[in-house]
Design a protein around this motif. Structure first.
Motif, PDB file in Angstrom:
ATOM      1  N   TYR A  30     -77.977  28.232  51.941  1.00  0.00           N
ATOM      2  CA  TYR A  30     -77.574  27.372  53.062  1.00  0.00           C
ATOM      3  C   TYR A  30     -77.135  26.013  52.560  1.00  0.00           C
ATOM      4  O   TYR A  30     -77.427  25.628  51.422  1.00  0.00           O
ATOM      5  N   ASN A  33     -74.317  22.647  56.840  1.00  0.00           N
ATOM      6  CA  ASN A  33     -73.408  23.101  57.890  1.00  0.00           C
ATOM      7  C   ASN A  33     -73.427  24.597  58.153  1.00  0.00           C
ATOM      8  O   ASN A  33     -72.724  25.066  59.053  1.00  0.00           O
ATOM      9  N   ALA A  34     -74.142  25.345  57.349  1.00  0.00           N
ATOM     10  CA  ALA A  34     -74.064  26.799  57.512  1.00  0.00           C
ATOM     11  C   ALA A  34     -75.237  27.503  56.864  1.00  0.00           C
ATOM     12  O   ALA A  34     -75.840  26.998  55.916  1.00  0.00           O
ATOM     13  N   ARG A  41     -69.920  31.785  55.300  1.00  0.00           N
ATOM     14  CA  ARG A  41     -70.546  30.658  56.006  1.00  0.00           C
ATOM     15  C   ARG A  41     -70.716  31.047  57.475  1.00  0.00           C
ATOM     16  O   ARG A  41     -69.745  31.324  58.163  1.00  0.00           O
ATOM     17  N   ARG A  42     -71.972  31.078  57.923  1.00  0.00           N
ATOM     18  CA  ARG A  42     -72.253  31.650  59.236  1.00  0.00           C
ATOM     19  C   ARG A  42     -72.992  30.693  60.171  1.00  0.00           C
ATOM     20  O   ARG A  42     -73.803  29.865  59.745  1.00  0.00           O
ATOM     21  N   LEU A  43     -72.702  30.865  61.461  1.00  0.00           N
ATOM     22  CA  LEU A  43     -73.535  30.305  62.524  1.00  0.00           C
ATOM     23  C   LEU A  43     -74.268  31.514  63.096  1.00  0.00           C
ATOM     24  O   LEU A  43     -73.659  32.571  63.256  1.00  0.00           O
ATOM     25  N   PRO A 248     -79.976  23.158  56.904  1.00  0.00           N
ATOM     26  CA  PRO A 248     -79.235  23.417  58.141  1.00  0.00           C
ATOM     27  C   PRO A 248     -80.090  23.051  59.359  1.00  0.00           C
ATOM     28  O   PRO A 248     -81.316  23.108  59.298  1.00  0.00           O
ATOM     29  N   VAL A 287     -76.723  25.082  63.521  1.00  0.00           N
ATOM     30  CA  VAL A 287     -76.332  26.209  62.664  1.00  0.00           C
ATOM     31  C   VAL A 287     -76.943  27.523  63.159  1.00  0.00           C
ATOM     32  O   VAL A 287     -76.317  28.575  63.085  1.00  0.00           O
ATOM     33  N   GLU A 344     -66.297  29.440  64.350  1.00  0.00           N
ATOM     34  CA  GLU A 344     -67.291  29.548  63.273  1.00  0.00           C
ATOM     35  C   GLU A 344     -66.768  29.051  61.922  1.00  0.00           C
ATOM     36  O   GLU A 344     -67.430  28.270  61.236  1.00  0.00           O
ATOM     37  N   THR A 348     -68.399  25.500  60.316  1.00  0.00           N
ATOM     38  CA  THR A 348     -69.272  25.593  59.145  1.00  0.00           C
ATOM     39  C   THR A 348     -68.648  24.974  57.909  1.00  0.00           C
ATOM     40  O   THR A 348     -69.255  24.966  56.844  1.00  0.00           O
ATOM     41  N   ASN A 349     -67.441  24.453  58.047  1.00  0.00           N
ATOM     42  CA  ASN A 349     -66.735  24.029  56.837  1.00  0.00           C
ATOM     43  C   ASN A 349     -65.753  22.910  57.139  1.00  0.00           C
ATOM     44  O   ASN A 349     -64.563  23.065  56.949  1.00  0.00           O
TER      45      ASN A 349
END
Ligand code: GAL
Length: 821
Positions: A30, A33-34, A41-43, A248, A287, A344, A348-349
């Motif tokens: 992690y 942001n993710a 990179r996930r929510l 996160p 997140v 997403e 996350t980025n």
């Protein structure tokens, strides 16, 4: 040359498979942001489903509906007291088979969050602690105490080992991406002083040493030692920041509703405010959001905590107690998840900037390196709507207390206050064949206890749960008193100070009444008692209604008559203290010992079959056979008319019941105003009714032919109106803004049979009482009829074109539909 036995081959095969499994390992890391899962990179949207609060048969459907609702993960605590009720005697069978539960989660293609605790709170009996733990000499729970820490470590290790053996951690290719140790210790840590601080450090070290290969979390723990990620629980977590800028921001418990206690109204949280809380959290860098609960379920048996937590743990969750969709909440959140997921990659980025547009309206823009944008537009005013002009990005109407999600920062894809998904009004239906029950009955046998004969004696009034080890709600306290001056004592008052939760008194084998505290606290029982010359027997039956589960040192909260006082107060206030008399004790009811609730023959017990069964008679067992209601819809038993007690179907406990406790007549609102910060008090229903009238009977408890319901009625009631019913969708409605999709569906194989209302224009009111507004498309009804009548589900895009309207429509043009299944 050598020969190998088949077991050696199996071992080699197993070893190579395990090595193979590690090839499929999922890496979970992690940053701020993710969550980074295998580099992606996930929510994450997750939901709590506690496996012992439903049945194995219900699990696949609940998990699938969670997936269909747009969840990525399922979360559950582990319930220590159910798994290790007796020290080192474990139970992982039936709906305690959490390994099977997490495997189903994996098969559904979802991730999982494992909250080991092993203290869980959760409105669960004693917060999940087994009672034997409390009774260990020298132990202090949840603090720097070596005896406790040793037990906690043994249990945690056992759970971790079982999970590892089943390859369920993501690091082994399994679904579990995060694990939790302890639970909200930060909230109550002050009560433990420095020992609390060192305990939490130890928890972290002990957890890390388990080497699970996925990150550990601690919720509500601002001082969580690294590498623990501290997370937030509450109704809103937008302002929360983890204690490490590299961690996160995770919302481990978004309280989507609230739990209920006996005597209390039913709490609700609106779909609008639930969505607002989630959207505002992601607007502010969230997140992971985990709904507490996604499916609340049922406190079967004696698992409800408290005191006084109801048997239903419905929680107003997106899936109701029985596993039905709770609409519009489920659908509204599903659409929200889809809208946030559109962003997403960017969320996350990217870099974030907030612009205050005045009057509590904020535009948050996430911009990726490549220049892609994703925006949130929030209006945190309680009551003032806002119109915002974003120039080339468009003009937006943002209702008060709402968040709009803008894909590409220029296209509204969701607003938390505009609920487009279906509302379902669930109904309970009786099947005529099952309505009238024929009762047999027997009185709880009290010959021994009313004569003062228990199983052991002590010269003091003992604490209840310490003595019963919580194997029963009931404990008898009995003593004899010699009286030789009736002029003082013939009309005495019996006074008992008890720590709760219910107390019944018998003097010389006569029932003199019962009392409980409406305030869920200790109370004093006082009653006139007739005493005679010679020996008098006082028998007190104390009952617990769920053990405390929250607060610093909640485990030490006393139950039962614990220490007393018990006094007789005679003429001219002459007082006789009985607290240090010789007291005799008996744990549990004779009916429990004889297992009157199960289907075995009960030797020495006569069930009376005469039709005039006792009514309003405390301590009565009732039994009736019934046919299972036809079909697949969930089954409930309506216990209206009964007092307080416990119910079983075919030997399975369906929990405690207490329909005689009527809720306050005030403080309910028909329409829940979603504006402004939610508190569990501000949206209640069920005023002036039994706090819980219907009790879930899972289909898997039922046989096709004969079934048996057994009730133990503690305070007296009338079973004549008890009936079995099924729960299904009755009326369904939708209120869809122009541009969105109308989606309607019935359940259990029913079809849409009648359109009760359909108006495209500016209809007013709500489901059940829609009214025409100042204008509508003339073909509103026929368009809906053509699309929906005779179908189990229907849907179409709600546009001016679909209704042949030109001109008029504005931002608030909408379609309201009400149909019956
Ligand atoms: C939290 C706790 C949960 C549950 C919730 C209220 O404090 O962590 O287990 O008790 O409150 O439903």
């Amino acid at each position: 040359m050598f020969a190998m036995g088949s077991s050696s081959w199996i071992r080699i095969l197993f070893l190579s498979l395990t090595t193979l499994c590690s090839c499929f390992a999922t890496e979970v890391t992690y940053d701020a942001n993710a969550l980074i899962i295998n580099g992606e990179r996930r929510l994450i949207f997750s939901g709590a489903v506690h496996y012992p609060r439903s049945t194995v048969e219900m699990w696949p459907d609940i998990i699938q509906k969670a997936k269909d609702g747009g969840l990525d993960a399922i979360e559950s605590y582990i319930f220590w007291n159910r798994h290790e009720p007796v020290r080192r005697e474990y139970n992982f069978s039936g709906n305690l088979d959490f390994i099977h539960f997490f495997k189903l989660v994996q098969e559904a293609g979802l991730y999982a969050l494992l909250r080991i605790g092993p203290y869980v709170c959760a409105e669960w009996n004693y917060g999940g602690f087994p009672l034997w733990l409390h009774n260990m000499p020298g132990i202090e729970l949840r603090t720097d105490n070596s005896i406790y820490k040793n037990e906690m470590q043994i249990f945690t290790t056992k759970i971790v080992d079982m999970v590892k053996e089943a390859n369920l951690f993501a690091s082994q290719g399994g679904p579990i991406i995060l694990a939790q140790i302890e639970n909200e210790y930060g909230n109550i840590m002050q009560g433990y002083g420095d020992a609390g601080k060192s305990y939490i450090k130890w928890c972290a070290q002990m957890a890390v040493a388990q080497n699970i290969g996925v990150p550990w979390i601690m919720c509500q723990q601002p001082d969580a030692p690294q590498p623990m990620i501290n997370t937030c629980n509450g109704f809103y977590c937008d302002n929360f920041q983890p204690n490490n800028p590299k961690s996160p921001k995770m919302f481990t418990e978004n309280w989507i509703g609230w739990f209920q206690t006996w005597g209390e109204r039913v709490p609700h949280r609106s779909a609008e405010d639930s969505a607002f809380s989630v959207a505002h959290f992601f607007q502010n860098g969230g997140v992971l959001n985990n709904y507490y609960m996604y499916h609340g379920g049922t406190n079967f048996g004696r698992t409800a905590g408290g005191p006084y937590i109801t048997t239903s743990y419905n929680y107003d969750a997106p899936l109701d107690e029985y596993g039905n969709l709770n609409q519009p909440k489920w659908g509204h959140l599903k659409q929200l998840h889809a809208a946030i997921k559109l962003g997403e990659k960017i969320l996350t980025n990217s870099t974030r900037s907030d612009k205050d547009l005045g009057n509590a309206v904020t535009l948050t823009t996430y911009t990726s390196v490549g220049g892609s944008r994703f925006c949130f537009l929030s209006n945190t005013n309680n009551n003032t709507n806002a119109n915002v002009d974003l120039q080339q990005d468009g003009k937006y109407f943002i209702p008060a207390w709402s968040v709009t999600i803008l894909a590409g920062c220029n296209k509204e894809v969701f607003n938390t206050a505009k609920v487009n998904s279906q509302t379902s009004i669930m109904v309970k239906k009786s099947d005529d064949a099952t309505t009238k029950l024929t009762w047999v009955w027997t009185l709880e046998r009290k010959k021994d206890t009313l004569h003062g004969n228990g199983d052991f004696n002590a010269n003091q009034l003992l604490e209840q749960k310490e003595l019963t080890l919580d194997v029963s709600d009931y404990l008898w306290y009995m003593t004899n008193v010699d009286i030789n001056d009736t002029s003082i004592w013939s009309n005495a008052t019996l006074r008992v100070d008890t720590m709760g939760h219910t107390l019944h008194a018998y003097v010389n084998r006569r029932y003199v009444g019962y009392k409980f505290s409406q305030e869920r606290s200790n109370f004093t029982y006082e009653n006139q008692v007739p005493l005679k010359n010679g020996t008098n027997t006082i028998a007190l039956l104390s009952a617990t209604v769920g053990l405390a589960n929250y607060g610093a040192r909640f485990d030490k909260i006393k139950t039962g008559i614990a220490g007393g006082l018990v006094q007789l107060i005679g003429k001219n206030n002459v007082t006789m203290d009985l607290s240090t008399n010789l007291w005799s004790y008996k744990i549990g009811l004779n009916g429990e010992r004889k297992r009157l609730y199960d289907l075995q023959p009960h030797i020495g017990v006569s069930w009376h079959a005469n039709s005039s069964y006792p009514i309003s008679r405390p301590m009565t067992w009732y039994k009736a056979d019934f046919e299972a209601p036809y079909g697949k819809n969930p089954v409930v038993v309506d216990l209206q008319g009964l007092g307080k007690g416990h119910a079983w179907v075919n030997g399975h406990s369906i929990g405690r019941y207490w329909p005689s406790w009527i809720t306050a007549t005030n403080g309910c609102n028909d329409t829940c105003d979603y504006h402004g910060k939610y508190t569990a008090e501000n949206c209640n229903t069920n005023c002036g009714n039994p706090s819980q009238r219907w009790y879930h009977v899972p289909r898997s408890f039922l046989n096709n032919d004969k079934n048996t319901l057994v009730l133990f009625e503690e305070i007296g009631g009338n079973p004549q109106n008890v009936s079995f019913q099924t729960v299904t969708t009755g009326t369904i409605c939708a209120h869809v803004y122009e541009g969105a999709l109308l989606e309607l569906s019935c359940q259990g194989g029913q079809v849409i049979s009648q359109i009760q209302f359909a108006s495209f224009g500016n209809p007013q009111g709500k489901c059940g009482s829609f009214k025409l507004g100042s204008w509508e498309a003339t073909n509103s009804r026929s368009v809906v009829e053509t699309a929906c009548i005779g179908k189990p589900s229907c849907g179409f895009a709600v546009t001016k074109e679909a209704f042949g309207v030109t001109g008029i429509a504005n931002d608030l043009t909408r379609l309201a539909v009400q149909v019956t299944c």
